[in-house]
Scaffold this motif. Sequence first.
Motif, short mmCIF file in Angstrom:
data_model
loop_
_atom_site.label_atom_id
_atom_site.label_comp_id
_atom_site.label_asym_id
_atom_site.label_seq_id
_atom_site.Cartn_x
_atom_site.Cartn_y
_atom_site.Cartn_z
N PHE A 1 1.47 3.31 -3.07
CA PHE A 1 0.50 4.31 -3.65
C PHE A 1 0.34 5.32 -2.80
O PHE A 1 0.50 6.40 -3.21
CB PHE A 1 -0.92 3.73 -3.70
N THR A 2 0.56 5.19 -1.56
CA THR A 2 0.33 6.24 -0.65
C THR A 2 1.63 7.29 -0.30
O THR A 2 1.45 8.30 -0.23
CB THR A 2 -0.50 5.83 0.70
N GLU B 1 -7.96 2.96 -10.83
CA GLU B 1 -7.83 3.60 -9.56
C GLU B 1 -9.53 4.05 -9.28
O GLU B 1 -9.66 3.84 -7.84
CB GLU B 1 -7.25 4.97 -9.80
N ASN C 1 0.79 -1.21 0.14
CA ASN C 1 0.05 -0.08 0.08
C ASN C 1 1.01 1.18 0.03
O ASN C 1 0.52 2.30 -0.43
CB ASN C 1 -0.92 -0.01 1.18
N HIS D 1 -5.55 5.76 -2.20
CA HIS D 1 -4.04 5.82 -2.44
C HIS D 1 -3.71 7.23 -2.74
O HIS D 1 -2.80 7.72 -3.34
CB HIS D 1 -4.25 5.29 -4.10
#
Lengths: 271, 271
Positions: free
Chosen positions: A171-172, A217, A168, B15
């Motif tokens: 993406f973050t 997305e 994750n 995200h």
Amino acid sequence: MGRVLTIGRFAQLTHLSIRTLRRYHEAGLLEPAHVDPSSGYRYYDAGQIPAAQVIARLRELDVPLADVRRILLEPDPAARASLVGEHLQRLEEQLSRTQAAVRSLQRLLRPEPAALAVELRRVPARLVAAVEATVTHTDVLSWYAGAMAELDAVVTRPAGPPGGLYDNALFTEGRGRVLVHVPVDAPVPVTGRVHSAELPAVELAVTVHEGSHDTIEVTYGELGRWVSDHALAVAGPVRETYLTGPRDTAEAERWRTEIGWPVFRLTPRSG
Amino acid sequence: MGRVLTIGRFAQLTHLSIRTLRRYHEAGLLEPAHVDPSSGYRYYDAGQIPAAQVIARLRELDVPLADVRRILLEPDPAARASLVGEHLQRLEEQLSRTQAAVRSLQRLLRPEPAALAVELRRVPARLVAAVEATVTHTDVLSWYAGAMAELDAVVTRPAGPPGGLYDNALFTEGRGRVLVHVPVDAPVPVTGRVHSAELPAVELAVTVHEGSHDTIEVTYGELGRWVSDHALAVAGPVRETYLTGPRDTAEAERWRTEIGWPVFRLTPRSG
DNA sequence: CTTCGACTCTCCCCCCGGGGGAGGGTGCAC
DNA sequence: GTGCACCCTCCCCCGGGGGGAGAGTCGAAG
């Protein structure tokens, strides 16, 4: 030949601002032909006009000043051209990202009422041939291409469609652990970056994204909404499985990508 | 419906990074569904996922946060779509500027030995119908289109090809005075923004740029070099004359643009 | 219920590639 | 020789983030 030009005249001839010329000087991009040691006045030569224009055009292509310097310092024209080519490729990637953003916006702004089909699935452990690395969001696509090519060279008889595990944080935070894999029936010997691995058993919230990855997305968001609505929380790297992908058909509309988000049940609360 | 999400979980589902969500909060783009007054903790709702994604996609299109806010606050979908469309148009303009930069680089990096034909010409005063304004570099193209259309509507029998005067500050500072004109034999009455003017007599260093304007900056540089080499200095706004332009032929390769730089002779010095 | 580790808060500084403006030194042309 | 346009450095500002410090909070395991 060229008569000495003050920074102001040189700015007129190159259509650059005085401030910008000073910045290029201190960045080591465009050294004035002469700097008066007592006054600090910068004096340029008309022969420097093309160099200044090269810098200006590269900046219009959003090439960072540091990379501009690398390009200017490269003596070999072929190597220089390839450095410029890299940036042009980067621009093309950005263009495709822009197009993906436009398509995602279209889908977001006039959403289809079609309900998302999500399935909660307990997935057993799985033996795979894998390539892993920690990559940045911008590099993930090219890294994926290389890793998958290496996997294909090693795994002759895959036991299922290929897939990937994406941290994750990729993406973050823009950077994270990535694992690309092909299921196998028996362990494969270590070959280059390829090695065997066992994907752990997990509980997955699974949906399928249809079509090119431009709007994937949005599907992630819909799946996230489902996960939240069902009192679940994310518990690990997302798993994508490429049921139908570029290797199967060139028609992106036919691609089918399974998205599985490992989840765990939150303690029940009102709501 | 949606269960309350901490900023970390919401970041995973959208995200986006936690920092970015906080920024969007303080910019007024994405207000958390609830903010604990004592702890300051932000709590989001799964229903906000699409909104967060819209912001993220607009940011990918380089829409400034302020404009994103304007778009989000616009209740009418049609008006909202037109705001987005404006930005898409901006992206297209940027794309054409990128292509022009690439072509300019090609011309700069493998220069043709063809010597530039420059002529020093004394130009008499000229009566014209003109539209003037102070514009920015980014606006000049669209401003030019509107001004020229207005001129065409007023001047039925032009006495020569149209042209423009461009303050040097327009290029070096990104903002400056611009005058677009059509030569006339007799003064025209003031009509809208159109009025009569007399371009003063000047000494011009003149050359002709052949082809589309993509690489016109390179020609400017060559002309600048010639001006400097001949011990001249720039003395006013550059004059472009559109001998052959878009109004004459759609084939950009056939365009011919005369560039005239007002100059004056420097006091002689060694070199 | 306590504890402790993971989470979140604010605040400050950094990045890039410039622009604005202050305050003071230089040069050239008349 | 003098005035004025030019040039210098220095500091602060912008947007859209990222890194990290130091302190406060939440919640799940024991």
